[in-house]
Design a protein around this motif. Structure first.
Motif, PDB file in Angstrom:
ATOM      1  N   LEU B  97     -51.427   9.660   1.301  1.00 51.23           N
ATOM      2  CA  LEU B  97     -51.076  11.027   1.708  1.00 51.23           C
ATOM      3  C   LEU B  97     -51.647  12.026   0.712  1.00 51.23           C
ATOM      4  CD1 LEU B  97     -47.405  10.774   2.937  1.00 51.23           C
ATOM      5  CD2 LEU B  97     -49.417  11.329   4.267  1.00 51.23           C
ATOM      6  N   LEU B  98     -51.521  11.706  -0.572  1.00 54.10           N
ATOM      7  CA  LEU B  98     -52.025  12.641  -1.576  1.00 54.10           C
ATOM      8  C   LEU B  98     -53.545  12.725  -1.505  1.00 54.10           C
ATOM      9  CD1 LEU B  98     -49.707  11.779  -4.564  1.00 54.10           C
ATOM     10  CD2 LEU B  98     -49.657  13.809  -3.146  1.00 54.10           C
ATOM     11  N   GLN B  99     -54.178  11.613  -1.176  1.00 48.08           N
ATOM     12  CA  GLN B  99     -55.626  11.607  -1.049  1.00 48.08           C
ATOM     13  C   GLN B  99     -56.093  12.555   0.063  1.00 48.08           C
ATOM     14  OE1 GLN B  99     -58.291   9.431  -2.876  1.00 48.08           O
ATOM     15  NE2 GLN B  99     -58.943  11.406  -2.126  1.00 48.08           N
ATOM     16  N   THR B 100     -55.279  12.739   1.076  1.00 45.22           N
ATOM     17  CA  THR B 100     -55.702  13.608   2.176  1.00 45.22           C
ATOM     18  C   THR B 100     -55.774  15.068   1.760  1.00 45.22           C
ATOM     19  OG1 THR B 100     -53.457  13.943   2.953  1.00 45.22           O
ATOM     20  CG2 THR B 100     -54.672  12.148   3.950  1.00 45.22           C
ATOM     21  N   LEU B 101     -55.296  15.374   0.555  1.00 46.46           N
ATOM     22  CA  LEU B 101     -55.347  16.763   0.098  1.00 46.46           C
ATOM     23  C   LEU B 101     -56.470  16.982  -0.897  1.00 46.46           C
ATOM     24  CD1 LEU B 101     -51.560  17.418  -0.437  1.00 46.46           C
ATOM     25  CD2 LEU B 101     -52.940  17.920   1.551  1.00 46.46           C
ATOM     26  N   SER B 102     -57.143  15.905  -1.282  1.00 47.54           N
ATOM     27  CA  SER B 102     -58.142  16.049  -2.331  1.00 47.54           C
ATOM     28  C   SER B 102     -59.426  15.337  -1.949  1.00 47.54           C
ATOM     29  CB  SER B 102     -57.569  15.477  -3.635  1.00 47.54           C
ATOM     30  OG  SER B 102     -58.615  15.054  -4.464  1.00 47.54           O
ATOM     31  N   LYS B 103     -60.549  15.910  -2.398  1.00 52.49           N
ATOM     32  CA  LYS B 103     -61.830  15.278  -2.082  1.00 52.49           C
ATOM     33  C   LYS B 103     -62.148  14.184  -3.084  1.00 52.49           C
ATOM     34  CE  LYS B 103     -64.158  18.893   0.482  1.00 52.49           C
ATOM     35  NZ  LYS B 103     -65.215  19.887   0.548  1.00 52.49           N
ATOM     36  N   LYS B 104     -61.642  14.357  -4.288  1.00 53.04           N
ATOM     37  CA  LYS B 104     -61.926  13.355  -5.314  1.00 53.04           C
ATOM     38  C   LYS B 104     -61.081  12.118  -5.053  1.00 53.04           C
ATOM     39  CE  LYS B 104     -64.497  15.825  -8.293  1.00 53.04           C
ATOM     40  NZ  LYS B 104     -64.017  17.165  -8.648  1.00 53.04           N
ATOM     41  N   ALA B 105     -61.739  10.967  -5.156  1.00 62.61           N
ATOM     42  CA  ALA B 105     -61.000   9.725  -4.953  1.00 62.61           C
ATOM     43  C   ALA B 105     -60.015   9.539  -6.098  1.00 62.61           C
ATOM     44  CB  ALA B 105     -61.968   8.559  -4.908  1.00 62.61           C
ATOM     45  N   SER B 106     -58.765   9.330  -5.774  1.00 62.85           N
ATOM     46  CA  SER B 106     -57.776   9.149  -6.830  1.00 62.85           C
ATOM     47  C   SER B 106     -57.835   7.707  -7.315  1.00 62.85           C
ATOM     48  CB  SER B 106     -56.382   9.470  -6.297  1.00 62.85           C
ATOM     49  OG  SER B 106     -55.995   8.488  -5.376  1.00 62.85           O
ATOM     50  N   ALA B 107     -57.294   7.500  -8.508  1.00 64.02           N
ATOM     51  CA  ALA B 107     -57.334   6.164  -9.104  1.00 64.02           C
ATOM     52  C   ALA B 107     -56.635   5.148  -8.198  1.00 64.02           C
ATOM     53  CB  ALA B 107     -56.667   6.202 -10.472  1.00 64.02           C
ATOM     54  N   ALA B 108     -55.603   5.621  -7.529  1.00 63.51           N
ATOM     55  CA  ALA B 108     -54.803   4.700  -6.727  1.00 63.51           C
ATOM     56  C   ALA B 108     -55.532   4.246  -5.453  1.00 63.51           C
ATOM     57  CB  ALA B 108     -53.486   5.363  -6.361  1.00 63.51           C
ATOM     58  N   THR B 109     -56.392   5.117  -4.929  1.00 61.94           N
ATOM     59  CA  THR B 109     -57.023   4.760  -3.657  1.00 61.94           C
ATOM     60  C   THR B 109     -58.432   4.223  -3.828  1.00 61.94           C
ATOM     61  OG1 THR B 109     -57.742   7.037  -3.420  1.00 61.94           O
ATOM     62  CG2 THR B 109     -55.718   6.419  -2.292  1.00 61.94           C
ATOM     63  N   LYS B 110     -58.992   4.394  -5.042  1.00 62.61           N
ATOM     64  CA  LYS B 110     -60.397   4.066  -5.268  1.00 62.61           C
ATOM     65  C   LYS B 110     -60.739   2.643  -4.822  1.00 62.61           C
ATOM     66  CE  LYS B 110     -62.896   6.619  -8.618  1.00 62.61           C
ATOM     67  NZ  LYS B 110     -62.813   7.111  -9.983  1.00 62.61           N
ATOM     68  N   GLN B 111     -59.905   1.718  -5.217  1.00 58.24           N
ATOM     69  CA  GLN B 111     -60.270   0.314  -4.997  1.00 58.24           C
ATOM     70  C   GLN B 111     -59.761  -0.244  -3.671  1.00 58.24           C
ATOM     71  OE1 GLN B 111     -62.376  -0.926  -7.047  1.00 58.24           O
ATOM     72  NE2 GLN B 111     -62.218   0.769  -8.513  1.00 58.24           N
ATOM     73  N   LYS B 112     -58.854   0.484  -3.076  1.00 57.72           N
ATOM     74  CA  LYS B 112     -58.204  -0.077  -1.889  1.00 57.72           C
ATOM     75  C   LYS B 112     -59.112  -0.034  -0.667  1.00 57.72           C
ATOM     76  CE  LYS B 112     -53.435   1.062  -2.603  1.00 57.72           C
ATOM     77  NZ  LYS B 112     -52.515   2.105  -2.255  1.00 57.72           N
ATOM     78  N   SER B 113     -58.993  -1.029   0.164  1.00 55.12           N
ATOM     79  CA  SER B 113     -59.627  -0.921   1.474  1.00 55.12           C
ATOM     80  C   SER B 113     -58.781  -1.683   2.482  1.00 55.12           C
ATOM     81  CB  SER B 113     -61.053  -1.438   1.435  1.00 55.12           C
ATOM     82  OG  SER B 113     -61.047  -2.805   1.147  1.00 55.12           O
ATOM     83  N   TYR B 114     -58.976  -1.345   3.736  1.00 52.08           N
ATOM     84  CA  TYR B 114     -58.127  -1.886   4.793  1.00 52.08           C
ATOM     85  C   TYR B 114     -58.973  -2.487   5.896  1.00 52.08           C
ATOM     86  CZ  TYR B 114     -54.509   0.817   2.512  1.00 52.08           C
ATOM     87  OH  TYR B 114     -53.637   1.315   1.600  1.00 52.08           O
ATOM     88  N   PRO B 115     -58.420  -3.408   6.633  1.00 49.08           N
ATOM     89  CA  PRO B 115     -59.146  -3.935   7.781  1.00 49.08           C
ATOM     90  C   PRO B 115     -59.346  -2.822   8.801  1.00 49.08           C
ATOM     91  CG  PRO B 115     -56.870  -4.692   7.774  1.00 49.08           C
ATOM     92  CD  PRO B 115     -57.116  -4.043   6.459  1.00 49.08           C
ATOM     93  N   GLY B 116     -60.501  -2.817   9.416  1.00 50.75           N
ATOM     94  CA  GLY B 116     -60.814  -1.746  10.355  1.00 50.75           C
ATOM     95  C   GLY B 116     -62.316  -1.593  10.399  1.00 50.75           C
TER      96      GLY B 116
END
Lengths: 504, 754
Positions: B97-116
């Motif tokens: 959710l926080l990532q949707t407000l920022s263009k910079k990749a946050s540390a928490a989302t940088k490495q994550k990926s999901y099936p899709g």
């Protein structure tokens, strides 16, 4: 045969955009700009590198101009009238209307004021524009029996377009300059999802990530309001077309909302005339302007008054839009000279200033400072400086979004700075898995193109493709058929299974 | 599209369909992509629902990120659809959710990926695909997209407080939008955030929010007022500009008057201190002019008067220092006030309230004038305090009366009447606690009594009272007991003497009543359970207060037992504990850990009592009251049953049971005098009948008939509380604590005459 891409300008630099693309033997020139930073031969693209350069009309099938900025159209009269190209030229209606104004203005400044050697005359401009075919958005034009072109909305400036070109089975999009976020007067770029071999995209802000436009607007309004509330004068140097209208609309709305009485001036000349063009070309503006123009034309600025030289030293606060944007001379410099020494005044700077202009000096200066205007004039600058971050170019996120949306097989970056382009190339290749190049000027890049080979398919095969077999652990036929009905794409599957196979 | 009727439970089928739909998000045709977005949303939600809890969140995130890709589509309708779909997602990780407000990749989302599917060829969606997604939507060129994005935000801000904080800035900007629908939706989103207490309005935002009050659209103004009246303002300056804007709103749009008065009153009630500051500043304006006429036509004066009369209602304001004459000025506005405050009080109540306030403060004012000495001054302050509170109380009971009159007026279904009345009582009860804390017990008892009568009137009117009304009655009773105990406790604290017997008796009574409430109602919600347990904890904590160390261990055990139940309830129902309970948990932990210091820690226990306050809770409609009646037909002391001394005697007892299921262990308790108690187990399976009501005659044997000519027994019915750990010593009798379901019926026996 592949696609051959010869970059004549804007390769690893900003200026004189010109890319010659050869697709399946057809040669198309995208943009024909001039470099504003040079006065010698480097100002024009190196046309002699085009194969068979004795007869351009023969070697080049058509020229496509994306928008009216001089770095995209500046060399066109020279190329047609001096170099002798006489083939078809395509641009959008607004570009065709505005390009001669820009060219004539430039010619006047160069020849009449600076007394330089004339590169092309007024007559050249007129004759050149006569050869232009104007196109509308999303209107497919059959240039000859092989070449199809189609323009898509690009934002950026009035009339800017991206062009889709298809020769045989190979297709290319040249973006020109574009903007992925809408602003007040122009919309965001809009294009279909196309099957593409190559996208040639600008990359001015290849590594910049811009904040929300609301934040930028709020900051701008805050400094302006603070300045006029304190009795100061605000000088907003802008280019005549684009930012001037954008900022003016922003201020105008704010003025109405806050019920401010401080006058807003436009320096006479091009800007007022430009507003008129905007009023006529309302279809090319943003959705909001289109929606409201039946009741009120957004470019009828009722608070905006034409500026008179005598008002420069008039008492009281005011806001003034003046050209040119980088305070490189002209009226904005004259006003700057008067207003800069007072602390209560404010000067805004555009996001990008060419080295050597006053604007560029102010960007890096610490206020208060002294600025050398010419050999013997030096002024104290004590006014506030606010750098605008409004830009009609997309940022890195926008470029990535567009490339991802189009998902071509290859990407070529132009119109940017080399190190930043390298970063963006890495990003495109690693994140999207799309091959990316950023050739320097006069370099040629070859990429393979698509050919479709016709292959037969039996009816039974097609049938089975239309009803794909799902395999599941539990099979419940009734339920399964229910789902097939509900599944919306059952019939559209055929669009992915074409009776022809792809091959090179 | 997926019709709502079908049920698919095959996870692999759903997964297959989901990924098929995802693949079509990359179609060349706009209409296909648009349908694919809807399909992905629907199948995705099915897929999330079918996943076990531990992977649910990940799948939900995957769906969210997948849909975020589509908000950069160049087709407007697809973007609208995508935002609509985003708004339907139930859970999303805060990082995303926080990532949707920022263009910079946050540390928490940088490495994550999901099936899709990220592009036509990449089959993993990085979490960074969500970057800036929501802001893009808010910046969109088309108002349809902006509106849809605002709406999605309304749903998503509920999920995370931190996300809400980030959203406020940009949402406030949306109040500036050209499109009315977007502004309205943005305000609704803000309102929703305020309802969840996620809206922190900063000074810089306030201008924009207040600007909406001047909007030329009535809907926007009304939505803006709704939001404004929920915001908590930190500074006087903010409050002042808020009031000024409301007044300006009133000046520009007189048709909004009723609503504006309402907001002024409510916002004043929330910010009592600020109101008094402002009224002090403008009191000159409120005075009548030389010719004795109030400038009532002046909307500003009217608005300020409304604000002024809200001050005594404020809880934060203990001292009522609004000049009393202002209340009498306000009387001239009565008509307009009653329109505005229709949802708070009726015209008579307002009049009564205003005249009361003007009178009351006059009295205190004169006292204040006379009292010169310090202690009399102190006394005054106490009086002032009380007067403020009593005003409050007064109005509360007025409000309550209004509730009843309203109900009287409507010829509603009596059941609905009762339920809403008991609800009203429970709601008002919350406001009584401060009075109890202040020690105004007489007022409290009076109020409670009047409420009780009202409730009784209702319950008597119908054939058989429903569970909720009985619950409310019992609750009133318990609060009265706790109130009395509290009063005892505080006088103890202040005066250091007074017998403890009274307090102890009160507390034992309270405990018993609470236990009854806990066990005699079927269908108590977790919230209600928790509330009763909390009151129990208060009782125990009060018990520790008089330092009786004799049963310390017993009560310590009880306390821990109740705490563990509270903890269990919290875990089971994800309920939020009050500060009081949390503090109590900590302290009891500490006491448990330390060997010797338990007595020293007792004062800590007492301190945490101050944290307690009554909470409002909603009664569940399905409450059932477990009840029983026993009768021995025709038996009284003139017509005794015969018996033969030394031999067992059978007593024919007519038993009526209400709402008792056959799982409950019921005992017939027969007592002889004080010493002898005999239990007979009632196996309800034997008697048949429905749970709602069972009626049967049971011949109960009584074995130990004494060697006398005449004696009397008491027969009653008790229920075993299986969850109470406490053991009973009766042989062949109940193992757990008992709760009586009816009053004992006296049975008279006399020696059989030969």
């Amino acid at each position: 045969m592949g696609i051959e891409c010869l970059v004549l300008g804007a390769g690893q630099e900003v200026g004189k955009s010109c890319v010659v693309v050869t697709i399946n033997g057809k040669r198309i020139m995208f943009d024909c700009g001039m470099h504003m930073g040079y006065l010698d031969h480097r100002r024009y693209p190196e046309f002699s590198l085009i194969p068979n350069s004795q007869d351009f009309s023969d070697s080049i099938s058509c020229i496509i101009i994306t928008h009216f900025h001089l770095d995209h159209v500046g060399a066109l009269p020279y190329f047609t009238e001096v170099c002798g190209y006489s083939g078809p030229i395509f641009m959008t209606y607004p570009t065709k209307a505005l390009a001669p104004l820009m060219l004539e203005d430039y010619r006047k400044v160069m020849v009449d004021r600076r007394g330089e050697e004339e590169q092309f005359s007024s007559e050249h401009i007129v004759r050149c524009l006569k050869k232009v075919t104007a196109v509308d958005l999303k209107q497919t034009v059959q240039v000859d029996k092989d070449i199809q072109i189609c323009a898509y909305y690009a934002g950026h400036v009035l009339g800017a377009a991206m062009f889709y070109v298809k020769v045989g089975n190979s297709a290319v999009v040249y973006t020109g300059d574009y903007n992925m976020t809408p602003d007040r007067h122009l919309g965001a770029a809009q294009i279909d999802r196309l099957q593409l071999d190559l996208v040639i995209t600008e990359s001015t802000y290849a590594t910049t990530y811009r904040d929300s436009k609301y934040v930028r607007e709020r900051e701008f309004l805050k400094v302006v309001h603070k300045c006029v509330a304190g009795g100061g004068k605000v000088l907003i140097p802008t280019f005549a077309l684009g930012r001037a209208q954008e900022l003016c609309m922003l201020l105008h709305d704010y003025w109405e909302r806050m019920n401010l009485q401080v006058p807003i001036y436009f320096s006479a000349g091009l800007t007022i005339q430009a507003n008129m063009y905007y009023k006529i070309l309302i279809n090319w503006t943003s959705q909001k302007v289109k929606d409201t123009h039946a009741t009120r034309n957004a470019f009828d600025f009722k608070n905006v008054i034409s500026f008179d030289r005598s008002l420069i030293n008039a008492p009281g606060p005011c806001v003034l839009f003046a050209t040119p944007g980088m305070i490189s001379g002209g009226f904005s410099l004259e006003v700057f000279r008067h207003w800069a020494p007072y602390e209560e005044n404010l000067v805004t700077l555009p996001g990008y200033c060419v080295a050597g202009t006053i604007g560029h000096k102010l960007m890096s200066a610490k206020i208060p400072t002294q600025i050398q205007l010419d050999e013997d004039v030096q002024i104290d600058v004590r006014c506030q400086i606010h750098q605008l971050s409004f830009s009609p170019h997309t940022d890195a996120k926008g470029i990535m979004d567009l490339v991802k949306f189009l998902s071509p097989k290859h990407v070529i970056l132009v119109h940017g700075e080399k190190p930043k382009m390298a970063t963006l190339k890495e990003k495109i290749e690693s994140e999207l898995g799309i091959q990316c190049r950023y050739p320097a000027n006069n370099e040629t890049v070859c990429i393979p193109s698509t050919h479709h080979v016709k292959a037969g398919a039996s009816d039974a095969f097609l049938q089975s493709c239309l009803c794909p077999n799902f395999k599941f652990f539990k099979t419940d036929f009734e339920r399964g058929s229910d789902l097939d009905d509900d599944f919306p794409q059952g019939d559209e599957c055929c669009s992915t299974v074409q009776p022809g196979e792809e091959g090179r | 599209m997926l019709s709502n009727g079908i049920v698919v439970e095959d996870r692999s089928l759903v997964e297959g369909c989901y990924f098929r739909a995802v693949a079509l998000l990359f179609d060349a045709e706009n209409c296909v992509r648009c349908s694919a977005v809807r399909a992905v949303s629907q199948w995705g939600q099915l897929l999330v629902a079918l996943n076990p809890d531990e992977t649910k969140r990940d799948w939900s995130d995957a769906l969210f990120v997948q849909l975020c890709l589509m908000i950069r589509d160049t087709d407007m309708e697809i973007r609208v659809t995508a935002f609509n779909a985003l708004g339907k997602i139930q859970t999303v990780s805060e990082d995303i959710l926080l990532q949707t407000l920022s263009k910079k990749a946050s540390a928490a989302t940088k490495q994550k990926s999901y099936p899709g599917q990220y592009t036509a060829k990449l089959f993993k969606v990085p979490a960074t695909a969500a970057a800036f997604a929501l802001v893009h939507g808010l910046e969109d060129e088309f108002y349809q997209v902006r509106k849809s994005a605002c709406h999605a935000l309304k749903m998503l801000t509920v999920l995370s407080a931190e996300f809400s904080r980030g959203v406020v800035h940009i949402l406030i900007d949306m109040l500036n939008d050209d499109s009315m629908v977007v502004r309205l939706q943005a305000l609704e989103t803000l309102h929703c955030m305020a309802m969840h207490d996620y809206l922190k309005v900063e000074e810089s935002h306030l201008d924009m929010l207040l600007g909406s009050l001047m909007d030329n659209n009535a809907l926007i103004r009304s939505a803006a007022r709704k939001t404004v009246h929920l915001t908590k303002l930190q500074k006087l300056a903010m409050f002042r500009s808020c009031i000024e804007s409301l007044i300006k709103n009133l000046e520009l749009y007189p048709q909004d008057e009723a609503d504006i008065f309402n907001v002024l009153y409510k916002i004043g009630r929330e910010h009592g201190k600020f109101v008094i500051n402002i009224i002090k500043e403008v009191s000159q304006e409120l005075e009548p002019t030389f010719d004795g006429h109030l400038a009532m036509n002046n909307v500003r004066t009217a608005a300020l008067l409304v604000l002024a009369i809200s001050a005594p209602m404020s809880l934060e304001q203990k001292i009522c220092s609004i000049p009393p004459q202002i209340f009498s000025y306000a009387v001239t506005l009565l008509d307009r006030l009653s329109c505005g405050l229709a949802d708070v009080m009726d015209q008579n109540t307002i009049l009564a309230y205003l005249s009361h306030c003007s009178r009351f403060t006059f009295a205190s004012a004169s006292e204040n004038f006379e009292g010169q000495a310090l202690d009399s001054h102190l006394k005054d302050i106490r009086l002032w305090k009380k007067s403020g509170e009593i005003c409050h109380l007064f109005s509360e009971s007025m409000e309550l009366k209004k509730v009843t009159s309203l109900l009287h007026g409507n010829l509603l279904d009596p059941h609905v009447k009762k339920a809403s009345f008991s609800e009203a009582v429970l709601r008002k009860m919350v406001d009584l606690w401060p009075l109890i804390q202040l020690g105004c017990m007489n007022e409290v008892i009076q109020t409670l009594r009047s409420w009780k009568e009202e409730l009784r009137n209702y319950t008597c009117a119908s054939h058989r009272p429903d569970g909720a009304s009985i619950f409310a009655l019992k609750y009133l009773h318990v609060i009265k007991l706790i109130g009395k105990a509290w009063a005892c406790y505080s006088s103890l604290k202040n005066l250091q003497f007074k017998g403890m017997g009274g307090l102890e008796a009160l507390l034992i009574k309270t405990e018993r009543r609470l236990k009854e409430m806990l066990y005699r109602f079927a269908g108590l919600s977790r919230e209600e359970n928790l509330h009763i347990l909390e009151l129990m904890l208060v009782t125990y904590t009060l018990k520790f207060s008089y330092g009786g160390t004799c049963c310390l261990e017993y009560y310590m055990n009880r306390l821990n037992f109740v705490l563990s139940r509270v903890e269990y309830l919290r875990k089971e129902g994800s309920l939020e504990l009050s500060d009081f309970v949390i503090e109590l948990q900590n302290i009891s932990c500490e006491i448990g850990n330390s060997e010797d210091g338990s007595i020293n820690k007792l004062c800590l226990l007492q301190k945490c009592l101050n944290l307690f306050s009554l909470k409002h809770f909603v009664l569940s409609r399905e409450l059932k009251y477990l009840d029983a009646e026993v009768d021995v037909c025709g038996n009284d002391f003139q017509n005794p049953l015969p018996f033969i001394s030394g031999l067992p005697v059978g007593i024919p007892v007519d038993i009526t049971l209400y709402n008792i299921s056959s799982e409950i262990r019921l005992w017939l308790e027969i007592t002889l005098g004080e010493s002898l108690t005999q239990f007979v187990f009632l196996d309800l399976h034997e008697f048949g009948g429905l749970n709602e009501m069972r009626k049967f005659t049971f011949v109960a044997p009584f074995y130990k008939t004494p060697n006398v000519k005449y004696f009397s027994l008491k027969v009653s019915i008790a229920m075993e509380c299986m969850s109470e750990s406490h053991h009973f010593k009766h042989r062949n009798g109940p193992k757990y604590e008992l709760v009586h379901l009816c009053k004992g019926r006296e049975v008279h026996l006399s020696m059989a005459v030969k």
